[in-house]
Design a protein around this motif. Structure first.
Motif, short mmCIF file in Angstrom:
data_model
loop_
_atom_site.label_atom_id
_atom_site.label_comp_id
_atom_site.label_asym_id
_atom_site.label_seq_id
_atom_site.Cartn_x
_atom_site.Cartn_y
_atom_site.Cartn_z
N GLY A 202 0.77 -1.23 0.00
CA GLY A 202 0.00 0.00 0.00
C GLY A 202 0.80 1.28 0.00
N HIS A 203 2.13 1.19 -0.09
CA HIS A 203 2.96 2.39 -0.12
C HIS A 203 2.95 3.01 -1.51
CE1 HIS A 203 5.03 -0.11 3.12
NE2 HIS A 203 4.43 0.87 3.76
N VAL A 204 2.99 4.33 -1.57
CA VAL A 204 2.94 5.04 -2.85
C VAL A 204 4.27 4.89 -3.58
CG1 VAL A 204 2.64 7.27 -3.97
CG2 VAL A 204 1.29 6.71 -1.94
N GLU A 205 4.21 4.39 -4.82
CA GLU A 205 5.38 4.33 -5.67
C GLU A 205 5.38 5.44 -6.71
OE1 GLU A 205 5.61 0.38 -7.34
OE2 GLU A 205 6.75 -0.36 -5.61
N HIS A 206 4.20 5.71 -7.30
CA HIS A 206 4.08 6.73 -8.34
C HIS A 206 2.73 7.43 -8.21
CE1 HIS A 206 7.57 4.97 -10.39
NE2 HIS A 206 6.99 3.80 -10.24
N ALA A 207 2.70 8.69 -8.62
CA ALA A 207 1.45 9.45 -8.70
C ALA A 207 1.37 10.06 -10.09
CB ALA A 207 1.42 10.55 -7.64
N ALA A 208 0.16 10.14 -10.63
CA ALA A 208 0.00 10.67 -11.98
C ALA A 208 -1.29 11.47 -12.10
CB ALA A 208 -0.01 9.52 -13.00
N GLY A 209 -1.19 12.64 -12.70
CA GLY A 209 -2.38 13.33 -13.17
C GLY A 209 -2.85 12.65 -14.44
N VAL A 210 -4.15 12.44 -14.57
CA VAL A 210 -4.69 11.63 -15.67
C VAL A 210 -5.77 12.41 -16.41
CG1 VAL A 210 -5.80 9.45 -16.30
CG2 VAL A 210 -4.31 9.56 -14.28
N VAL A 211 -5.66 12.44 -17.75
CA VAL A 211 -6.72 12.97 -18.58
C VAL A 211 -6.69 12.22 -19.91
CG1 VAL A 211 -5.30 14.86 -19.52
CG2 VAL A 211 -7.80 15.05 -19.54
N ASP A 212 -7.87 11.84 -20.40
CA ASP A 212 -7.99 11.09 -21.65
C ASP A 212 -8.60 11.99 -22.71
OD1 ASP A 212 -7.90 8.04 -22.63
OD2 ASP A 212 -9.66 9.01 -23.51
N ASP A 213 -8.09 11.90 -23.94
CA ASP A 213 -8.62 12.74 -25.02
C ASP A 213 -9.48 11.97 -26.01
OD1 ASP A 213 -6.86 11.28 -26.57
OD2 ASP A 213 -5.49 12.94 -26.96
N GLY A 214 -9.82 10.73 -25.67
CA GLY A 214 -10.62 9.89 -26.56
C GLY A 214 -9.79 8.92 -27.36
N GLU A 215 -8.48 9.20 -27.51
CA GLU A 215 -7.57 8.31 -28.23
C GLU A 215 -6.36 7.92 -27.40
OE1 GLU A 215 -6.52 10.18 -31.87
OE2 GLU A 215 -8.53 10.04 -32.73
N SER A 216 -5.92 8.84 -26.55
CA SER A 216 -4.76 8.60 -25.69
C SER A 216 -5.10 9.01 -24.27
CB SER A 216 -3.55 9.40 -26.16
OG SER A 216 -3.17 9.05 -27.48
N THR A 217 -4.52 8.29 -23.31
CA THR A 217 -4.60 8.69 -21.91
C THR A 217 -3.26 9.31 -21.53
OG1 THR A 217 -6.12 6.87 -21.42
CG2 THR A 217 -5.04 7.95 -19.55
N TRP A 218 -3.30 10.58 -21.15
CA TRP A 218 -2.09 11.31 -20.81
C TRP A 218 -1.84 11.19 -19.31
CZ3 TRP A 218 0.70 13.61 -24.75
CH2 TRP A 218 0.04 13.73 -25.97
N LEU A 219 -0.60 10.89 -18.95
CA LEU A 219 -0.19 10.77 -17.56
C LEU A 219 0.90 11.81 -17.30
CD1 LEU A 219 0.16 6.87 -17.30
CD2 LEU A 219 -1.87 8.26 -16.85
N LEU A 220 0.65 12.72 -16.37
CA LEU A 220 1.63 13.74 -16.00
C LEU A 220 2.27 13.29 -14.69
CD1 LEU A 220 -0.37 16.99 -16.86
CD2 LEU A 220 0.86 15.40 -18.35
N VAL A 221 3.57 13.04 -14.73
CA VAL A 221 4.24 12.37 -13.62
C VAL A 221 5.54 13.08 -13.27
CG1 VAL A 221 3.24 10.16 -14.33
CG2 VAL A 221 5.51 10.78 -15.15
N ASP A 222 6.10 12.70 -12.13
CA ASP A 222 7.39 13.22 -11.69
C ASP A 222 8.49 12.70 -12.61
OD1 ASP A 222 9.38 14.36 -10.05
OD2 ASP A 222 9.61 12.47 -8.97
#
Length: 357
Positions: A82-102
């Protein structure tokens, strides 16, 4: 970031525009929507393929299987405990899912995502060579030509989430923050406009100060044993009622029984010109180490502030000191995550400390 480094007064560290000579003024401009902040510490990943959303749903903490196009959310990748390894902002444009990460963790995240594909129709890619992240208010970001825009959901409580902080009002209640995925050419054009005096920019120090003041957790709060509960991340990044994913058993157990082992606090450091503590600096109570600094900033209104993870049993009104370089600085704590935070605990709303003048 070379085009940004050529701007007058620009200080660039490891590809990150830290500031342009006036970090406090840049904070004001950024919050008011007059400036934009290129975030060189952010990496851009994109996942294509028909199974991308259901696949991400199955391996991370947020409910993503039916995420509508254009809707922003946030997710965590947890280890089996349960420890955090990664965090990502997520938004999908209908064709791709974009992940904004460290950026510092993006290679490890991409490698893990690729190992988890099995035979599913998904293709994770690193787009950081061709794309960059530029942040600011909704109105400021709207002027950019962007491939995707992530609207920070903090500090709202998403469907299936749970908020532990009970301050009224929440210091991030008026947070107006977006991160736009733009081409490198668009970033160069932005830098050129700033050089001509047509656009106003802000550095990462300004952006981070606004984040710390809003109690917003980020990569700095992750130390290898961070639980989402400890930093109030169930609020925006965890769906408590979704299907199984790695680390879910710990998330449910800690939330249902309460009492995460550590808790995030906000600190106001004594003295307007105090040396800011580094991440990892000790937080002490009566000479005993009770926690460590995760993020620190100099805010244009509140002065020197910090976020710290402290032991759960620390009294909420205990006087604290922080080791900053060769100095020991007094600090007033403000509760973010209460000591007994959890599903079954009723926590009274706590007033905020008055702002510095």
């Amino acid at each position: 970031m070379s085009s940004l480094g050529a701007l007058p007064g620009a200080v660039v560290d490891d590809g990150v525009l830290a500031h342009l000579g006036n970090p406090l003024g840049e904070q004001r401009a950024l919050r008011a929507g007059r400036a934009l902040a290129p975030l060189g510490a952010r990496a851009v990943l994109a996942v294509t393929g028909e199974d991308r959303l259901s696949w991400l749903d199955s391996i991370s903490s947020q409910s993503l299987a039916r995420l509508p196009a254009g809707v922003s959310t946030e997710t965590l990748v947890l280890d089996p405990h349960g420890h955090v390894e990664h965090a990502a902002g997520v938004v999908d444009d209908g064709e791709s899912t974009w992940l904004l990460v460290d950026r510092a963790r993006s290679d490890d995240l991409l490698a893990w995502l690729r190992r988890m594909r099995f035979r599913l129709r998904v293709d994770p890619q690193d787009r950081s060579e061709t794309h960059a992240v530029v942040a600011g208010t909704v109105a400021a970001v709207a002027a950019l030509t962007a491939d995707a825009v992530w609207h920070d959901p903090w500090p709202g409580v998403a469907d299936g989430g749970w908020g532990y902080a009970h301050a009224e009002p929440h210091p991030g209640a008026e947070r107006d923050w977006c991160e736009a995925v733009v081409s490198r050419d668009e970033l160069d054009a932005l830098a050129a406009a700033a050089a001509r005096g047509e656009r106003e920019l802000a550095g990462a120090l300004a952006a981070d100060a606004l984040r710390v003041a809003a109690w917003r957790p980020a990569a700095g709060e992750v130390d290898g044993r961070t639980l989402p509960h400890e930093v109030d991340w169930l609020r925006t990044a965890v769906h408590l009622d979704k299907g199984c994913y790695r680390g879910q058993e710990t998330v449910a157990k800690v939330h249902n029984l309460g009492r995460p082992p550590r808790r995030l606090v906000s600190l106001q450091l004594d003295g307007s010109d105090v040396l800011l503590p580094e991440p990892g600096a000790e937080v002490q109570a009566e000479g005993e180490t009770v926690g460590r600094i995760t993020s620190a900033a100099r805010h244009f209104e509140e002065g020197p502030i910090a976020l710290a993870l402290v032991t759960r049993t620390l009294a909420v009104d205990a006087p604290l000191t922080v080791v900053a370089g060769d100095e020991t600085v007094a600090a007033a704590q403000e509760t973010i995550v209460p000591p007994d935070a959890g599903r079954t605990v009723a926590v009274p709303r706590l007033p905020r400390l008055s702002r510095r003048r």
